[in-house]
Motif scaffolding. Structure first.
Motif, short mmCIF file in Angstrom:
data_model
loop_
_atom_site.label_atom_id
_atom_site.label_comp_id
_atom_site.label_asym_id
_atom_site.label_seq_id
_atom_site.Cartn_x
_atom_site.Cartn_y
_atom_site.Cartn_z
N LEU A 103 2.77 22.60 -16.83
CA LEU A 103 3.47 22.43 -15.57
C LEU A 103 2.47 22.17 -14.44
O LEU A 103 2.72 21.33 -13.57
N ALA A 104 1.33 22.86 -14.45
CA ALA A 104 0.30 22.62 -13.43
C ALA A 104 -0.22 21.19 -13.52
O ALA A 104 -0.41 20.52 -12.50
N ALA A 105 -0.43 20.69 -14.74
CA ALA A 105 -0.91 19.32 -14.92
C ALA A 105 0.12 18.31 -14.39
O ALA A 105 -0.24 17.32 -13.74
N ALA B 17 2.74 31.72 12.76
CA ALA B 17 3.42 30.46 12.49
C ALA B 17 2.38 29.44 12.07
O ALA B 17 1.36 29.27 12.74
N GLY B 18 2.61 28.80 10.94
CA GLY B 18 1.65 27.82 10.45
C GLY B 18 2.24 26.98 9.33
O GLY B 18 3.46 26.95 9.13
N THR B 19 1.33 26.34 8.59
CA THR B 19 1.75 25.50 7.47
C THR B 19 0.82 25.71 6.29
O THR B 19 -0.35 26.06 6.45
N PHE B 20 1.35 25.48 5.10
CA PHE B 20 0.58 25.48 3.86
C PHE B 20 0.71 24.09 3.26
O PHE B 20 1.83 23.58 3.10
N THR B 21 -0.42 23.47 2.92
CA THR B 21 -0.42 22.16 2.29
C THR B 21 -1.01 22.29 0.89
O THR B 21 -2.21 22.56 0.74
N PRO B 22 -0.17 22.15 -0.16
CA PRO B 22 -0.70 22.27 -1.52
C PRO B 22 -1.63 21.12 -1.86
O PRO B 22 -1.35 19.97 -1.53
N GLU B 23 -2.76 21.45 -2.50
CA GLU B 23 -3.73 20.44 -2.89
C GLU B 23 -3.89 20.36 -4.40
O GLU B 23 -4.27 19.32 -4.93
N ARG B 24 -3.60 21.45 -5.11
CA ARG B 24 -3.69 21.44 -6.57
C ARG B 24 -2.93 22.65 -7.11
O ARG B 24 -2.64 23.59 -6.40
N GLU C 136 0.84 -1.19 0.00
CA GLU C 136 0.00 0.00 0.00
C GLU C 136 0.87 1.24 0.00
O GLU C 136 1.90 1.28 0.67
N ARG C 137 0.45 2.23 -0.77
CA ARG C 137 1.17 3.50 -0.78
C ARG C 137 0.75 4.30 0.43
O ARG C 137 -0.41 4.30 0.83
N GLN C 138 1.71 5.00 0.99
CA GLN C 138 1.41 5.87 2.12
C GLN C 138 1.46 7.32 1.65
O GLN C 138 2.26 7.68 0.80
N ALA C 139 0.58 8.13 2.19
CA ALA C 139 0.55 9.55 1.84
C ALA C 139 1.83 10.22 2.32
O ALA C 139 2.38 9.87 3.36
N VAL C 140 2.29 11.17 1.55
CA VAL C 140 3.50 11.93 1.88
C VAL C 140 3.08 13.27 2.47
O VAL C 140 2.17 13.92 1.97
N LEU D 234 1.84 14.61 -9.96
CA LEU D 234 2.75 14.23 -8.87
C LEU D 234 2.05 14.23 -7.52
O LEU D 234 2.26 13.34 -6.70
N LEU D 235 1.18 15.23 -7.28
CA LEU D 235 0.41 15.25 -6.03
C LEU D 235 -0.47 14.01 -5.92
O LEU D 235 -0.58 13.41 -4.84
N ALA D 236 -1.09 13.61 -7.02
CA ALA D 236 -1.94 12.43 -7.00
C ALA D 236 -1.14 11.17 -6.71
O ALA D 236 -1.60 10.27 -6.01
#
Length: 181
Positions: A168-170, A59-66, A34-38, A175-177
């Motif tokens: 590049l966005a595609a 102080a926080g975090t940004f998580t890219p989704e698309r 099984e692949r694990q999320a990164v 890669l995110l997927a």
């Protein structure tokens, strides 16, 4: 370097950086692993002026989704979470919302010339010149304000066929997927 070679190099470096290892499947493998999320969270910090007029911190975090292309540029959309702290160290608020921000795509250096001259022995009417091997490497630094570096990098990659912001966005979305099943 062709577009395909550049893409392959970027992908290999990205996967190596994330700690993936390619292995051939064996006959003894009963079920696929099984692949694990990164974790793609990026730390975000900043300052603001609090109610007393002093400098507070964020102080926080940004998580890219698309990723998306807009007006020829590249945007990252995702979740921003974090905490605002005033100058006295008190928590004055939190944020948890979806945001989009521009993504800078830059190439830090480009190789212009890589020249290796072998050893040289020269005898000019009694004047002897011995020169050992010389290795000359010239690279251009591409960044804002580096006029000559930007120009030389642009010239060396003139025929590479750089991908558009949409392509590049595609690629980044693909890669995110792969990284987040």
């Amino acid at each position: 370097m062709t577009h395909r070679q550049r893409f392959t190099t970027i992908l290999v470096v990205l996967l190596a950086t994330l700690g993936f290892a390619a292995a051939a499947p064996s006959a003894a493998t009963a079920a696929p692993a099984e692949r694990q999320a990164v974790n793609l969270e990026v730390p975000v910090t900043g300052t603001f002026t609090d109610a007393t007029g002093q400098a507070g911190t964020f102080a926080g975090t940004f998580t890219p989704e698309r990723f998306a292309a807009k007006d020829g540029g590249l945007l990252a959309a995702g979740a921003l979470t974090g905490t605002f702290t005033d100058a006295a160290g008190q928590n004055v608020g939190t944020v948890d919302q979806d945001v989009s921000m521009p993504v800078a795509v830059a190439q830090a250096t480009c190789r212009i010339l890589d020249l290796t001259l072998g050893p040289l022995h020269l005898d000019l009417l009694g004047l002897v010149v011995d020169l050992n091997q010389v290795h000359l490497t010239i690279t251009a630094q591409s960044a804002p304000g580096n006029l000559l570096g930007n120009l030389l990098c642009a010239i060396t990659h003139l025929l590479d066929g750089n991908p558009s912001a949409g392509a590049l966005a595609a690629l980044l979305n693909a890669l995110l997927a792969l990284l987040n099943p």
